[in-house]
Design an enzyme around this catalytic site. Structure first.
Site, PDB file in Angstrom:
ATOM      1  N   ARG A   1       0.855  -1.179   0.000  1.00  9.72           N
ATOM      2  CA  ARG A   1       0.000   0.000   0.000  1.00  9.72           C
ATOM      3  C   ARG A   1       0.896   1.235   0.000  1.00  9.72           C
ATOM      4  NH1 ARG A   1      -3.676  -2.517  -1.615  1.00  9.72           N
ATOM      5  NH2 ARG A   1      -5.773  -2.780  -0.742  1.00  9.72           N
TER       6      ARG A   1
ATOM      7  N   HIS B   1      -0.852   0.530 -10.192  1.00 12.58           N
ATOM      8  CA  HIS B   1      -1.575  -0.443  -9.346  1.00 12.58           C
ATOM      9  C   HIS B   1      -2.106  -1.575 -10.222  1.00 12.58           C
ATOM     10  CE1 HIS B   1      -3.770  -0.758  -5.242  1.00 12.58           C
ATOM     11  NE2 HIS B   1      -3.544  -1.962  -5.738  1.00 12.58           N
TER      12      HIS B   1
END
Length: 317
Positions: free
Chosen positions: A233, A281
């Site tokens: 993250r 991502h």
């Protein structure tokens, strides 16, 4: 199609609801729901598809919902929190995309360590510029990778890196030995491994303990020329400190698939930071994920109906 699955006892009824016409009276029968990849399709981790928005509005309106299975490995997604707050069981697809994510990380480790960045740059300039012997890259064998997070992704990264000769240290909540790494440490002990770390690889969940885990002080503990990869993250890593270390040459490179703000703003210095390789991502993308996810859901559906433990249930430890 939006798919919500309802089960009562051993009887199973599948509700397939179109995006246009939905009979909300059926929601009283729903006890379990599957957030599948076809619902996610068209969206991104930072931008919902229309089907995702509709799905979770229906999930939140289902008064008898007992179990929600989701496509992600993480449990911190905002959409899941209303269900978790009312006691709905949550199971994830952790491990489904471990191999493609690990392959992206290891691909970056190999390519950056072997000098592909310089070769790509000289290719763009149409310049024949071999690396000179004085600047020859170090052997990969014997380099040290510190892998923060030893879930399915971290273990797969460790397995692949060990195969090309890297020494590996795994960092996890408890320093329980793990067969795919050479040693294990806890998050509180991570500083002990940074001084001789060639690659610091972040693949752990975002929690109160891991938020901001790799700050300026810990980046400064890394040796000159080390590199960082983050597929966990964005908030695990201080991006400002990372950019400064890349711009000064203290760090030789980075591979980032996750960011503090997504999509990454066009004005972010990360786009042009020296040695930074970015993917949006997207490292989990692989054509086989849908089949693996479906197989996991169907296995868990059987467990749910037989009242046996679910695989990857959140907070089940």
């Amino acid at each position: 199609m939006l798919k919500i699955v309802g089960a009562t006892g051993k009887k199973l009824r599948i509700l397939e609801m179109s995006k246009v016409s939905i009979d909300r009276t059926d929601l009283t029968d729903v006890t379990c729901a599957w957030y599948s990849r076809d619902i996610f399709a068209g969206g991104t981790p930072s931008r919902d598809s229309a089907a995702t928005q509709l799905f979770f509005s229906l999930v939140n309106e289902s008064p008898r919902l007992q179990w929600l299975h989701v496509i992600s490995a993480a449990v911190d997604v905002l959409h899941y929190q209303p269900s978790r707050a009312r006691g709905v069981r949550l199971s994830t697809s952790s491990g489904i995309a471990a191999l493609p994510i690990a392959q992206c990380v290891v691909g970056a480790v190999l390519a950056q360590s072997r000098g592909f960045g310089g070769w790509f740059a000289s290719q763009q300039r149409r310049e024949w510029a071999p690396i000179l012997s004085a600047d020859a890259p170090r052997d990969l064998a014997g380099q040290h990778a510190v892998i923060v997070g030893l879930g399915p992704i971290g273990q797969e990264i460790a397995r692949l890196l060990s195969a090309v000769g890297l020494r590996t240290t795994g960092v996890r909540k408890r320093a329980v030995p793990c067969s795919v790494v050479d040693s294990t440490l806890t998050f509180d002990e991570i500083d002990a491994a940074l001084a001789d770390c060639d690659w610091l690889i972040l693949c752990c969940p975002l929690t109160l303990q891991t938020r901001g885990l790799i700050n300026r002080e810990r980046i400064d503990r890394l040796p000159h020329g080390a590199r960082i990869a983050n597929v966990g993250r964005g908030a695990l890593l201080d991006e400002v400190a990372l950019i400064a270390a890349l711009e000064t040459g203290r760090l030789a490179g980075a591979y980032l698939d996750v960011f503090e703000q997504e999509p990454l703003p066009a004005e972010s210095p990360l786009w042009s930071a020296p040695g930074a390789w970015l993917s949006p991502h997207n490292s989990a993308l692989s054509s086989g994920n849908g089949q693996r996810d479906a197989e996991l859901f169907l296995s868990n559906l059987r467990c749910y109906m037989l009242r046996t433990p679910l695989r990857n249930e959140a907070d089940s430890e």
